[in-house]
Design a protein around this motif. Structure first.
Motif, PDB file in Angstrom:
ATOM      1  N   GLU A  32     -90.502  77.831  33.842  1.00 16.23           N
ATOM      2  CA  GLU A  32     -89.515  76.809  34.176  1.00 16.23           C
ATOM      3  C   GLU A  32     -88.115  77.416  34.054  1.00 16.23           C
ATOM      4  N   THR A  33     -87.106  76.700  34.573  1.00 16.91           N
ATOM      5  CA  THR A  33     -85.747  77.205  34.388  1.00 16.91           C
ATOM      6  C   THR A  33     -85.357  77.209  32.917  1.00 16.91           C
ATOM      7  N   GLU A  34     -85.858  76.243  32.169  1.00 20.32           N
ATOM      8  CA  GLU A  34     -85.763  76.200  30.708  1.00 20.32           C
ATOM      9  C   GLU A  34     -87.078  75.608  30.201  1.00 20.32           C
ATOM     10  N   ALA A  35     -87.367  75.813  28.920  1.00 19.19           N
ATOM     11  CA  ALA A  35     -88.584  75.237  28.337  1.00 19.19           C
ATOM     12  C   ALA A  35     -88.587  73.722  28.504  1.00 19.19           C
ATOM     13  N   ARG A  36     -89.773  73.166  28.847  1.00 22.94           N
ATOM     14  CA  ARG A  36     -89.878  71.725  29.073  1.00 22.94           C
ATOM     15  C   ARG A  36     -91.106  71.110  28.400  1.00 22.94           C
ATOM     16  N   GLY A  37     -91.853  71.905  27.649  1.00 22.11           N
ATOM     17  CA  GLY A  37     -93.124  71.440  27.128  1.00 22.11           C
ATOM     18  C   GLY A  37     -93.034  70.855  25.731  1.00 22.11           C
TER      19      GLY A  37
END
Length: 373
Positions: A32-37
């Motif tokens: 992802e462009t940044e962590a999203r989990g």
């Protein structure tokens, strides 16, 4: 040394941090462009109180120490040594709390049994009805939605860290190298795959029989409470969930006091933490059977809202966010994490379960020590 870290959740970012702090160059790759989990979709609790004894507690206590040190250097993490309270309402629940005080490691956890008045002195927002509360002094909190960004900014300041977002690693190539979906090959002296709940694709190819499962949970966040909730808060259903509370008293509670049907059906407990903006993060549920539902269901939210309001003695503020998250958990739940060399120079670190946010600094430290960083 050059370290390639795949995954920018809290486990991966803590591996990157340990490598950078030991003087190494790090390239961190995130699909992802940044962590999203799960690293963002959690309570932000540094949760020592319910951990099993032995390795799990040792890891949590070491992580608690590391989190405090990191928080002192990076105030944007929002580290707060707030402790936790678990109010109890009757003699059966009280007996479980008393049994916890008799654990040989109770002192290390900071356990203390408080009267209702003493608990309200610690946390005046708890105006509801309860008889006593189990206090855990070692519990703490950080801000999960912003912690990863704060950690990344600090890593970038080192000059030895590169972040590559929006790239999915597709293949391990040769020794100590991976290829991403842009076709670029990233080579280092070590590669650490910290892919969280992403257990398909490359991870499945590398370890077809990986002893890790996925767990789904539901949570919510309110508008600002309008006062300070000075501690984290749990309910007695957390006794049923966390291994630290196993005892004859817990057996008696389970035999004589069934969970409310919605809580039992969704394997629930109440956890409640205040965010820096004053809102409350509240949950949660546990779903283990695949395939997971694509939607969230309302009954668990109604249940935790009722329990939270019963302790607060007031209605909750308006609910601002509802969400579901998925994390990876070792099928042997007594294991803190699954750490495995999967190719020459390539390690997989995953499956910390609901202890990932708590234990990540110590999990990464162990990896760094074992790999000789």
């Amino acid at each position: 040394m050059r370290v390639i870290v795949v995954g920018a959740g809290v486990i991966g970012t803590m591996h990157a941090r340990h490598a950078v702090e030991r003087g190494h160059e790090v390239v961190q790759i995130e699909r992802e462009t940044e962590a999203r989990g799960a690293s963002l979709r959690n309570f932000g609790q540094i949760w020592v109180s319910g951990r099993a004894g032995g390795e799990e507690l040792e890891t949590a206590l070491r992580a608690r120490e590391l989190w405090e040190g990191i928080g002192a250097r990076i105030p944007e993490l929002g580290f707060r040594a707030i402790g936790s309270l678990t109010p109890v309402r009757n003699d059966l629940e009280l007996a479980v709390a008393e049994a916890a005080l008799n654990r040989p490691d109770a002192g290390a956890r900071g356990y203390k049994l408080l009267t209702a008045d003493e608990a309200r002195a610690v946390n005046p927002a708890l105006r509801g009805a309860f008889e006593a509360a189990l206090w855990c002094e070692r519990d703490a909190a950080v801000e999960p939605r912003t912690a990863q960004l704060a950690l990344k900014r600090a890593l970038l300041e080192s000059g030895r860290y590169t972040f590559l977002g929006g790239r999915e690693v597709r293949e391990v190539v040769g020794h100590n190298a991976v290829r991403d979906d842009h076709g670029d090959v990233h080579t280092g002296d070590a590669v650490v795959l910290c892919t969280g709940a992403w257990l398909g694709g490359l991870v499945k190819e590398l370890v077809p029989d990986l002893p890790v499962r996925r767990v789904r949970l539901q949570m919510m966040q309110t508008e600002p409470l309008g006062e300070v909730l000075t501690t984290s808060v749990a309910d007695a259903d957390s006794f049923r969930y966390y291994p630290a509370y196993a005892s004859a008293a817990l057996d008696a509670l389970n035999a004589a006091q069934a969970q409310e049907p919605t809580a039992a059906a969704h394997k629930m407990q109440l956890l409640m933490v205040q965010r820096r903006d004053g809102g409350l993060t509240i949950g949660d549920t546990h779903e283990y059977e695949h395939p997971f539902a694509f939607d969230v269901v309302e009954e668990p939210y109604e249940h935790v809202a009722r329990v939270a309001e019963s302790f607060l003695g007031r209605p909750l503020p308006r609910i601002r966010h509802r969400w579901a998250g998925v994390y990876a958990q070792c099928t042997d739940t007594s294991r803190v994490v699954h750490r495995q060399q999967v190719r020459d120079g390539v390690w997989l670190v995953t499956g910390p379960g609901g202890r990932g946010m708590t234990c990540s600094p110590a999990i990464a430290e162990t990896t760094a020590n074992e790999l000789g960083w």
